[in-house]
Enzyme design. Structure first.
Site, PDB file in Angstrom:
ATOM      1  N   ILE A   1       0.862  -1.187   0.000  1.00  0.00           N
ATOM      2  CA  ILE A   1       0.000   0.000   0.000  1.00  0.00           C
ATOM      3  C   ILE A   1       0.893   1.230   0.000  1.00  0.00           C
ATOM      4  CG2 ILE A   1      -1.738   1.302   1.282  1.00  0.00           C
ATOM      5  CD1 ILE A   1      -2.643  -1.388   2.496  1.00  0.00           C
ATOM      6  N   PHE A   2       0.699   2.110  -0.988  1.00  0.00           N
ATOM      7  CA  PHE A   2       1.542   3.296  -1.125  1.00  0.00           C
ATOM      8  C   PHE A   2       0.884   4.510  -0.480  1.00  0.00           C
ATOM      9  CE2 PHE A   2       2.726   7.105  -3.703  1.00  0.00           C
ATOM     10  CZ  PHE A   2       4.055   7.174  -3.311  1.00  0.00           C
TER      11      PHE A   2
ATOM     12  N   TYR B   1       1.460   8.737   0.459  1.00  0.00           N
ATOM     13  CA  TYR B   1       2.241   9.907   0.058  1.00  0.00           C
ATOM     14  C   TYR B   1       1.874  11.151   0.869  1.00  0.00           C
ATOM     15  CZ  TYR B   1      -2.166  10.623  -2.343  1.00  0.00           C
ATOM     16  OH  TYR B   1      -3.489  10.759  -2.608  1.00  0.00           O
ATOM     17  N   GLY B   2       0.878  11.038   1.754  1.00  0.00           N
ATOM     18  CA  GLY B   2       0.469  12.161   2.610  1.00  0.00           C
ATOM     19  C   GLY B   2       0.709  11.802   4.056  1.00  0.00           C
ATOM     20  N   SER B   3      -0.342  11.853   4.874  1.00  0.00           N
ATOM     21  CA  SER B   3      -0.180  11.550   6.292  1.00  0.00           C
ATOM     22  C   SER B   3       0.218  10.102   6.547  1.00  0.00           C
ATOM     23  CB  SER B   3      -1.472  11.869   7.052  1.00  0.00           C
ATOM     24  OG  SER B   3      -2.548  11.111   6.550  1.00  0.00           O
TER      25      SER B   3
ATOM     26  N   GLU C   1      -9.478   6.964   3.993  1.00  0.00           N
ATOM     27  CA  GLU C   1      -9.120   7.587   2.724  1.00  0.00           C
ATOM     28  C   GLU C   1     -10.299   7.716   1.754  1.00  0.00           C
ATOM     29  OE1 GLU C   1      -6.129   8.827   2.305  1.00  0.00           O
ATOM     30  OE2 GLU C   1      -5.413   8.067   4.220  1.00  0.00           O
TER      31      GLU C   1
END
Length: 210
Positions: free
Chosen positions: A35-36, A38-40, A103
């Protein structure tokens, strides 16, 4: 993060669909899923995982174009740095259940399969699941000047904290990745916030936000 395409200005239409039934699996371990984030997620995944790697995906750009009333109130083939987490066995269903709420339901993000390139082994890419902002979700705000985004960041907080914390923690993560991880959009917003911050609150109050 948005996918680089000509459709980025499409007006919002309907809520994002639930995550797809099929998810990209690690070919070396059929029981594992990457699982990628890129924020929190780069500093607060809040789910159990077996491994994590810093790296990037191509064809996407990190943009502060997504509205959020819960959490925190480039080049054509962009490069977005973040962290990929490997979940295995029971971790898979638990992580997806949690992230679908965090999300998709609360954040308005859609799910995409992306190719993740680990920082230490970019020649050995992995398939990963990512939550991506699309113009079709109700929280999508679209492009705006960095100064306008900075003003909103300084004024907003939500159940997960202040937007300024989100911005600065993300900037710290990018510095840790090294000079190869360039994000001009993020850097411009950080600069704009730095210019405006004294006008919003005294230094002591500003430090208390983070």
């Amino acid at each position: 993060m948005k996918q680089e395409s000509a459709a980025q200005n499409t007006p919002p239409a309907s809520p994002p669909p639930s995550p797809p039934a099929q998810h990209p699996r690690d070919h070396g371990d059929p029981q594992a899923l990457w699982i990628f984030g890129y924020g929190s997620l780069v500093w607060r995944p809040d789910f159990a995982y077996s491994d994590s790697r810093v790296g990037f995906v191509r064809g996407y750009s990190r943009r502060f174009w997504q509205g959020d009333t819960f959490h925190r109130g480039s080049d054509k083939m962009g490069c977005t740095w973040g962290v990929a987490y490997q979940v295995r066995g029971e971790q898979v269903s638990e992580a997806l259940k949690y992230l679908n709420v965090r999300e998709a339901v609360l954040g308005g993000y859609d799910t995409k399969e992306v190719t993740f390139y680990p920082q230490d082994t970019p020649d050995q890419p992995l398939k990963a699941l990512a939550y991506v902002a699309t113009p079709q979700n109700p929280g999508y705000l679209g492009p705006a000047p960095e100064e306008a985004i900075a003003t909103q960041i300084l004024a907003c907080r939500g159940f997960s904290g202040h937007n300024l914390e989100y911005l600065l923690r993300l900037a710290d993560f990018m510095q840790l990745c090294g000079p190869q991880a360039q994000d001009e959009h993020l850097a411009a917003i950080v600069d704009a916030v730095g210019t405006m911050l004294p006008c919003f609150c005294p230094t002591e109050q500003a430090l208390a936000l983070v």
